[in-house]
Design a protein around this motif. Structure first.
Motif, mmCIF file in Angstrom:
data_model
loop_
_atom_site.group_PDB
_atom_site.id
_atom_site.type_symbol
_atom_site.label_atom_id
_atom_site.label_comp_id
_atom_site.label_asym_id
_atom_site.label_seq_id
_atom_site.Cartn_x
_atom_site.Cartn_y
_atom_site.Cartn_z
ATOM 1 N N SER A 84 -1.871 2.733 -35.819
ATOM 2 C CA SER A 84 -1.652 4.242 -36.523
ATOM 3 C C SER A 84 -0.486 4.751 -35.925
ATOM 4 C CB SER A 84 -2.694 5.180 -36.740
ATOM 5 O OG SER A 84 -3.672 4.429 -37.317
ATOM 6 N N GLY A 85 0.433 5.490 -36.513
ATOM 7 C CA GLY A 85 1.481 6.492 -35.822
ATOM 8 C C GLY A 85 1.746 7.606 -36.289
ATOM 9 N N ASN B 270 -5.222 -2.894 -35.660
ATOM 10 C CA ASN B 270 -4.844 -1.499 -36.548
ATOM 11 C C ASN B 270 -3.926 -0.736 -35.606
ATOM 12 O OD1 ASN B 270 -5.128 1.467 -37.046
ATOM 13 N ND2 ASN B 270 -5.577 0.671 -39.048
ATOM 14 N N THR C 296 0.799 7.606 -40.517
ATOM 15 C CA THR C 296 0.595 6.544 -41.048
ATOM 16 C C THR C 296 -0.478 5.450 -40.592
ATOM 17 O OG1 THR C 296 2.068 4.383 -42.191
ATOM 18 C CG2 THR C 296 2.460 5.074 -39.820
ATOM 19 N N THR C 297 -0.974 4.518 -41.160
ATOM 20 C CA THR C 297 -1.692 3.336 -40.495
ATOM 21 C C THR C 297 -1.633 2.109 -41.085
ATOM 22 O OG1 THR C 297 -3.994 2.960 -39.987
ATOM 23 C CG2 THR C 297 -3.848 3.748 -42.270
ATOM 24 N N ASP C 298 -1.851 1.031 -40.407
ATOM 25 C CA ASP C 298 -1.611 -0.145 -40.838
ATOM 26 C C ASP C 298 -2.548 -1.059 -40.183
ATOM 27 O OD1 ASP C 298 1.190 -0.074 -42.258
ATOM 28 O OD2 ASP C 298 1.750 0.985 -40.248
ATOM 29 N N THR C 299 -3.259 -1.905 -40.904
ATOM 30 C CA THR C 299 -4.218 -2.908 -40.498
ATOM 31 C C THR C 299 -3.507 -4.257 -40.412
ATOM 32 O OG1 THR C 299 -6.024 -1.515 -40.804
ATOM 33 C CG2 THR C 299 -6.201 -3.743 -40.428
ATOM 34 N N TYR C 300 -3.350 -5.107 -39.403
ATOM 35 C CA TYR C 300 -2.975 -6.349 -39.339
ATOM 36 C C TYR C 300 -3.830 -7.621 -39.206
ATOM 37 C CZ TYR C 300 1.339 -3.678 -38.939
ATOM 38 O OH TYR C 300 2.539 -2.993 -39.358
ATOM 39 N N THR C 301 -3.850 -8.232 -40.224
ATOM 40 C CA THR C 301 -4.838 -9.412 -40.083
ATOM 41 C C THR C 301 -3.853 -10.883 -40.432
ATOM 42 O OG1 THR C 301 -4.947 -9.359 -42.687
ATOM 43 C CG2 THR C 301 -6.348 -8.086 -41.514
ATOM 44 N N CYS D 17 -3.835 2.197 -30.955
ATOM 45 C CA CYS D 17 -4.155 0.596 -31.167
ATOM 46 C C CYS D 17 -5.534 0.265 -31.144
ATOM 47 C CB CYS D 17 -3.373 -0.102 -30.156
ATOM 48 S SG CYS D 17 -3.662 -1.780 -30.147
ATOM 49 N N GLY D 18 -6.010 -0.176 -32.378
ATOM 50 C CA GLY D 18 -7.499 -0.551 -32.533
ATOM 51 C C GLY D 18 -7.767 -2.105 -32.739
ATOM 52 N N CYS E 189 0.930 -10.021 -42.881
ATOM 53 C CA CYS E 189 0.792 -8.787 -41.645
ATOM 54 C C CYS E 189 -0.470 -8.439 -41.672
ATOM 55 C CB CYS E 189 1.744 -7.846 -42.322
ATOM 56 S SG CYS E 189 1.525 -7.265 -43.788
#
Lengths: 348, 348
Positions: A143-144, A141, A51-56, A91-92, A348
């Motif tokens: 990802s996991g 970002n 999975t990937t999530d970008t946090y803004t 962690c990007g 998020c």
């Protein structure tokens, strides 16, 4: 020339449209045990949950957390709701020139602490710095990756029909008639905490973010078994989650307003701001759909977890109705729709 | 109050400092077969290669590619240089409000085409939209997972000493005395192509980006065996790559200037701009370190790949010297150091 609008990033119907019209149209999307086209919380490929999530999120610091703790919790939860345990995170970071070093340190320390709580490690990363004005402080970002929970097969054994689990992993199309809906605790806290810290809102509240890794809680529920779907109500809130389940599982869902756990501080803030607590994003909650005969035991297991003390049964799946229906305090019925945009952008 | 500066994101010594002083100080970093502390192209955890890259390239479109093709190629390559084959990619996007829909479509299509060339799929994604001015058009994060190449054990069998491969995967500390250095083709093309498209530079050139997925090329080299390290010379260019290898493997490296493949258009652009082609990032090149007895066969295998036609042996590892030494055309010797910052910011 058509242009991307803010509401397309907000987790509601507009975002679903963007994903369907662009992402699914341009990318091959049928690969894997749970493919991209499922638009679930994570994909499953070769036995690996990914999975990937970008946090803004804005602001970066808010009551009870910051972008670092939020990112780690969110990604751990997206792996966990697929029935996997988290193996590692990435962690990007995109950092705006001039960002305070001390803030970066605090955020990384929070990310590490949250990862430690979830018993997972950040193993790889990337750092980009862009010039002043090219980014809003810091974007992260995470990802996991995760592997199949050892309890998943026992969980599936407790599910009655072979129609369920089209992909042999819990997913959004797993619900069927009679499934009981359990939410792990009060909703709306993250969104309200965030807004209270946001410039231009600035109201007083004691509400803090609920952001927390839930892999332990989810594992204890899976041990009981009988879970047909799990999902965390992030962007678009519970309203969006229930509509996604209803559509993908092709089943109606009823929820009782009086059973919905909502803190009074959240209720009054929502009233003041004119927003619906069902549409606000959460970052430390999970909703379970469970076969009726296991629902009591799953509820007990969830309540025994520190993050699940205030878990509640909130409704059930029913093939007699279409869509999502809220039974109100007064005995009326109201259709719950996915938000079009989102009452709280950059949550998020 | 200390603040983050642009040079800290530029892939040179300043970035190494940032990573050591912040990322490695705050995060637990010793987990996995190739841990975070190795600061290699990908981590290896539970047999899975895992990497993440954030792309802030400017401009988004440049001769021969765009941010979509670049992101996919870069992440495929970071998985591949660890001796893994790519299993799946993620794609997280931060889109600035007002971004043209047609550009988004083109970029996704390019990402898909590049993924198809690499025979890998984008299986999971995330989309965030931020308000006008909060991001510079589009930022993309691609993370990737891979599994151990079936040829890796045969490759290791051809390596002479047990001292090599401290982690049983090819990595930056794998080199030892006598290893031969092979570069898969001419260097500097991506950086020059990018600058030619950048506002304020705008010189005429026929140079195009070299961005390309190299998993096929790398696989054919691994089949031959005897490879002690692989790495793609991205930010900081070949100069940074060689210095990382030299430091982590504790070995000197010599490179012959006359053997370095550099296109004449790249040379003249570098001369005009006053930058060193060794310090410019590439996105479709890989450098191999190979035991001497396998070097000819590996070179032949690389040259047989479409992306490796112009591969060259450029130098070797030597315990008689310290650091990285370039033997110039005129027979002189020059120490090659890692760039402090980077001659070309936002190259990827």
């Amino acid at each position: 020339m058509s242009k991307i609008t803010l509401s397309q990033g907000a987790g509601g119907e507009k975002m679903q449209e963007l994903i369907r019209n662009f992402v699914l149209k341009e990318l091959e999307h049928d690969y894997g045990e749970v493919p991209l086209s499922a638009l679930d919380d994570a994909a499953i490929v070769d036995g690996i949950a990914f999975t990937t999530d970008t946090y803004t999120v804005k602001p970066l610091f808010f009551p009870g957390g910051n972008i670092g703790s939020l990112a780690v919790a969110g990604t751990v939860n997206d792996v966990s709701v697929m029935g996997a345990y988290p193996v590692a995170l990435s962690c990007g970071m995109i950092i705006e020139e001039g960002f305070p070093e001390s803030d970066l340190r605090t955020i990384l320390a929070s990310a590490n602490l949250t990862a430690r709580k979830a018993d997972v490690k950040i193993v790889t990363g990337d750092t980009k710095v862009v010039e002043k004005g090219a980014a809003d402080g810091l974007f992260v970002n995470t990802s996991g990756i995760g592997k199949r929970s050892p309890h998943l097969d026992g969980n599936i054994d407790r599910i009655r029909t072979s129609r369920r689990y089209p992909w042999n992993w819990p997913n959004d199309s797993g619900l069927s008639d009679g499934d009981v809906l359990i939410v792990s605790g009060p909703i709306g806290n993250h969104g309200v905490a965030l807004l209270s810290a946001r410039e231009g809102y600035g109201f007083e509240t004691t509400i803090r973010t609920d952001a927390a890794p839930l892999n332990g809680l989810i594992e204890s529920a899976l041990k009981i078994g009988g879970i047909t779907a799990m999902k965390d109500p992030t962007r678009g809130g519970l309203a969006n989650l229930l509509n996604e389940w209803s559509e993908k599982s092709n089943i109606g869902l009823t929820v009782k307003e009086e059973d919905l756990p909502i803190d009074s501080g959240v209720l009054s803030a929502c009233e003041m701001l004119g927003i619906d607590p069902l549409e606000i994003g959460n970052e430390g909650k999970v909703v379970f759909a469970v076969v009726p005969e296991a629902s009591k035991d799953v509820l007990d297991a969830v309540k025994a977890s520190p993050e699940g003390r205030h878990a509640m049964i909130i409704g059930e799946a029913s093939s007699d109705i279409d869509g999502v229906v809220l039974e109100t305090y007064t005995g009326g019925k109201r259709i719950v729709e996915s938000p079009i945009g989102d009452p709280v952008p950059r949550i998020c």
